[in-house]
Design a protein around this motif. Structure first.
Motif, PDB file in Angstrom:
ATOM      1  N   THR A 175       0.856  -1.187   0.000  1.00 18.98           N
ATOM      2  CA  THR A 175       0.000   0.000   0.000  1.00 18.98           C
ATOM      3  C   THR A 175       0.890   1.234   0.000  1.00 18.98           C
ATOM      4  N   LYS A 176       0.280   2.370  -0.287  1.00 18.99           N
ATOM      5  CA  LYS A 176       1.001   3.629  -0.189  1.00 18.99           C
ATOM      6  C   LYS A 176       0.995   4.101   1.262  1.00 18.99           C
ATOM      7  N   PRO A 177       2.004   4.881   1.678  1.00 18.26           N
ATOM      8  CA  PRO A 177       2.040   5.369   3.066  1.00 18.26           C
ATOM      9  C   PRO A 177       0.855   6.278   3.372  1.00 18.26           C
ATOM     10  N   ILE A 178       0.458   6.302   4.619  1.00 17.14           N
ATOM     11  CA  ILE A 178      -0.516   7.288   5.082  1.00 17.14           C
ATOM     12  C   ILE A 178       0.246   8.497   5.604  1.00 17.14           C
ATOM     13  N   VAL A 179      -0.417   9.636   5.622  1.00 16.89           N
ATOM     14  CA  VAL A 179       0.198  10.893   6.049  1.00 16.89           C
ATOM     15  C   VAL A 179      -0.423  11.306   7.378  1.00 16.89           C
ATOM     16  N   ILE A 180       0.380  11.317   8.416  1.00 16.34           N
ATOM     17  CA  ILE A 180      -0.096  11.601   9.774  1.00 16.34           C
ATOM     18  C   ILE A 180       0.407  12.965  10.222  1.00 16.34           C
ATOM     19  N   SER A 181      -0.496  13.795  10.704  1.00 16.11           N
ATOM     20  CA  SER A 181      -0.066  15.088  11.259  1.00 16.11           C
ATOM     21  C   SER A 181      -0.983  15.497  12.404  1.00 16.11           C
ATOM     22  N   PRO A 182      -0.435  16.157  13.417  1.00 15.88           N
ATOM     23  CA  PRO A 182      -1.274  16.623  14.520  1.00 15.88           C
ATOM     24  C   PRO A 182      -2.276  17.653  14.032  1.00 15.88           C
ATOM     25  N   GLY A 183      -3.467  17.604  14.616  1.00 22.75           N
ATOM     26  CA  GLY A 183      -4.483  18.574  14.252  1.00 22.75           C
ATOM     27  C   GLY A 183      -4.611  19.672  15.285  1.00 22.75           C
ATOM     28  N   TYR A 184      -5.045  19.301  16.481  1.00 24.72           N
ATOM     29  CA  TYR A 184      -5.279  20.260  17.560  1.00 24.72           C
ATOM     30  C   TYR A 184      -5.126  19.531  18.887  1.00 24.72           C
ATOM     31  N   LYS A 185      -4.421  20.157  19.815  1.00 26.16           N
ATOM     32  CA  LYS A 185      -4.171  19.587  21.149  1.00 26.16           C
ATOM     33  C   LYS A 185      -3.535  18.198  21.092  1.00 26.16           C
ATOM     34  N   THR A 186      -2.763  17.963  20.048  1.00 24.48           N
ATOM     35  CA  THR A 186      -1.866  16.815  19.967  1.00 24.48           C
ATOM     36  C   THR A 186      -0.540  17.354  19.441  1.00 24.48           C
ATOM     37  N   ASP A 187       0.488  16.522  19.384  1.00 23.23           N
ATOM     38  CA  ASP A 187       1.747  16.958  18.784  1.00 23.23           C
ATOM     39  C   ASP A 187       2.248  15.861  17.847  1.00 23.23           C
ATOM     40  N   LEU A 188       3.413  16.053  17.287  1.00 25.18           N
ATOM     41  CA  LEU A 188       3.929  15.118  16.296  1.00 25.18           C
ATOM     42  C   LEU A 188       4.044  13.701  16.848  1.00 25.18           C
ATOM     43  N   GLU A 189       4.733  13.561  17.953  1.00 27.85           N
ATOM     44  CA  GLU A 189       5.002  12.225  18.481  1.00 27.85           C
ATOM     45  C   GLU A 189       3.734  11.529  18.978  1.00 27.85           C
ATOM     46  N   SER A 190       2.871  12.265  19.678  1.00 30.85           N
ATOM     47  CA  SER A 190       1.658  11.617  20.185  1.00 30.85           C
ATOM     48  C   SER A 190       0.702  11.265  19.047  1.00 30.85           C
ATOM     49  N   SER A 191       0.681  12.065  17.993  1.00 28.04           N
ATOM     50  CA  SER A 191      -0.170  11.740  16.839  1.00 28.04           C
ATOM     51  C   SER A 191       0.282  10.438  16.193  1.00 28.04           C
ATOM     52  N   LEU A 192       1.587  10.309  16.000  1.00 30.25           N
ATOM     53  CA  LEU A 192       2.129   9.093  15.411  1.00 30.25           C
ATOM     54  C   LEU A 192       1.846   7.886  16.303  1.00 30.25           C
ATOM     55  N   HIS A 193       2.087   8.026  17.585  1.00 31.58           N
ATOM     56  CA  HIS A 193       1.870   6.918  18.526  1.00 31.58           C
ATOM     57  C   HIS A 193       0.408   6.487  18.552  1.00 31.58           C
ATOM     58  N   ILE A 194      -0.508   7.439  18.574  1.00 31.94           N
ATOM     59  CA  ILE A 194      -1.937   7.118  18.650  1.00 31.94           C
ATOM     60  C   ILE A 194      -2.405   6.415  17.387  1.00 31.94           C
ATOM     61  N   VAL A 195      -1.995   6.903  16.228  1.00 32.45           N
ATOM     62  CA  VAL A 195      -2.395   6.262  14.974  1.00 32.45           C
ATOM     63  C   VAL A 195      -1.858   4.838  14.906  1.00 32.45           C
ATOM     64  N   LYS A 196      -0.603   4.655  15.276  1.00 30.43           N
ATOM     65  CA  LYS A 196      -0.016   3.305  15.272  1.00 30.43           C
ATOM     66  C   LYS A 196      -0.777   2.377  16.228  1.00 30.43           C
ATOM     67  N   SER A 197      -1.209   2.908  17.354  1.00 33.43           N
ATOM     68  CA  SER A 197      -1.928   2.106  18.346  1.00 33.43           C
ATOM     69  C   SER A 197      -3.320   1.703  17.871  1.00 33.43           C
ATOM     70  N   LEU A 198      -3.835   2.410  16.873  1.00 35.94           N
ATOM     71  CA  LEU A 198      -5.200   2.159  16.400  1.00 35.94           C
ATOM     72  C   LEU A 198      -5.250   1.391  15.085  1.00 35.94           C
ATOM     73  N   LEU A 199      -4.093   0.920  14.635  1.00 37.54           N
ATOM     74  CA  LEU A 199      -4.077   0.087  13.436  1.00 37.54           C
ATOM     75  C   LEU A 199      -4.510  -1.327  13.804  1.00 37.54           C
ATOM     76  N   ASN A 200      -5.300  -1.916  12.940  1.00 41.09           N
ATOM     77  CA  ASN A 200      -5.879  -3.219  13.255  1.00 41.09           C
ATOM     78  C   ASN A 200      -5.748  -4.170  12.056  1.00 41.09           C
ATOM     79  N   GLY A 201      -4.559  -4.115  11.433  1.00 40.91           N
ATOM     80  CA  GLY A 201      -4.311  -4.983  10.298  1.00 40.91           C
ATOM     81  C   GLY A 201      -4.690  -4.395   8.959  1.00 40.91           C
ATOM     82  N   PHE A 202      -5.135  -3.136   8.975  1.00 41.74           N
ATOM     83  CA  PHE A 202      -5.534  -2.471   7.745  1.00 41.74           C
ATOM     84  C   PHE A 202      -4.631  -1.259   7.485  1.00 41.74           C
TER      85      PHE A 202
END
Length: 220
Positions: A175-202
């Protein structure tokens, strides 16, 4: 909760850009501790004729669906890259008015600060709702990054001045990479960590994937 009647509908691109610059003054980027998050929302907007179909799915950390709401609203703003919030935020806000469970963080199929004016739809709506948000886009709108070479690798997305504004993350093989960026009241590292934690094989994190699923199901 935001009253949609207070949402600003620009008549010109110049006015839309001015609104974005005003909203940017309210942008807050801070770490978000995922251990303190209980409910996560995913947002998707699709189109049926001249209407926008908005979906919000709320799940818990076990990927159990807590609530699904949807709303339809006539589209009043054209599709112009960099100004997506003016097209989709009205129907998204209508969805959030229906929610009985307020999420601790919202994931959008769109950009956060990985945007020419640092105000993608995740940032824009996060400010309106005053809820932490993260942008999870399928393509780069602004900036450049090296393509990740293996699943689980994140490469920095940088603007023209070299500032890191997000990550390109390879979440699944072939697949092509997804693009992750903080929106509001998050930052770079926590945005990346949260998205990775919510992946479920897709490819997409589960809240966004489910929102897209229900969006397509309702269009049938």
């Amino acid at each position: 909760m935001v009253d949609i009647s207070n949402f600003l509908y620009p008549k010109t691109l110049e006015e839309a850009e001015r609104i974005q610059k005003e909203f940017l003054k309210k942008l807050v980027l801070v770490p978000l501790d995922f251990s303190k998050v209980s409910l996560i929302a995913g947002v998707d907007v699709s189109y049926v004729d001249d209407q926008a179909l908005g979906i919000v799915v709320v799940i818990n950390k076990n990927f159990e669906i807590i609530e699904v709401v949807h709303e339809r609203l006539k589209v009043t703003f054209p599709y112009i890259p960099g100004f997506l919030a003016f097209r989709e935020a009205p129907v998204i806000l209508k969805c959030f008015e229906k929610l009985k469970n307020t999420p601790d963080v919202i994931l959008f199929d769109g950009q956060g600060i990985a945007h020419p004016r640092r105000l993608g739809i995740a940032s824009h709506v996060g400010i309106l709702l005053n809820i932490p948000t993260i942008g999870v886009a399928k393509t780069i709108l602004y900036g450049k990054c090296e393509k990740p070479s293996f699943v689980g690798q994140a490469t920095e997305l940088k603007d023209r001045n070299g500032e890191v504004i997000g990550f390109c993350y390879l979440s699944k093989k072939n697949t092509k990479p997804i693009v992750i960026s903080p929106g509001y009241k998050t930052d770079l590292e926590s945005s990346l960590h949260i998205v990775k934690s919510l992946l479920n094989g897709f490819k997409l994190p589960e809240p966004v994937r489910l929102a897209h699923y229900y969006s397509q199901k309702l269009k049938m």
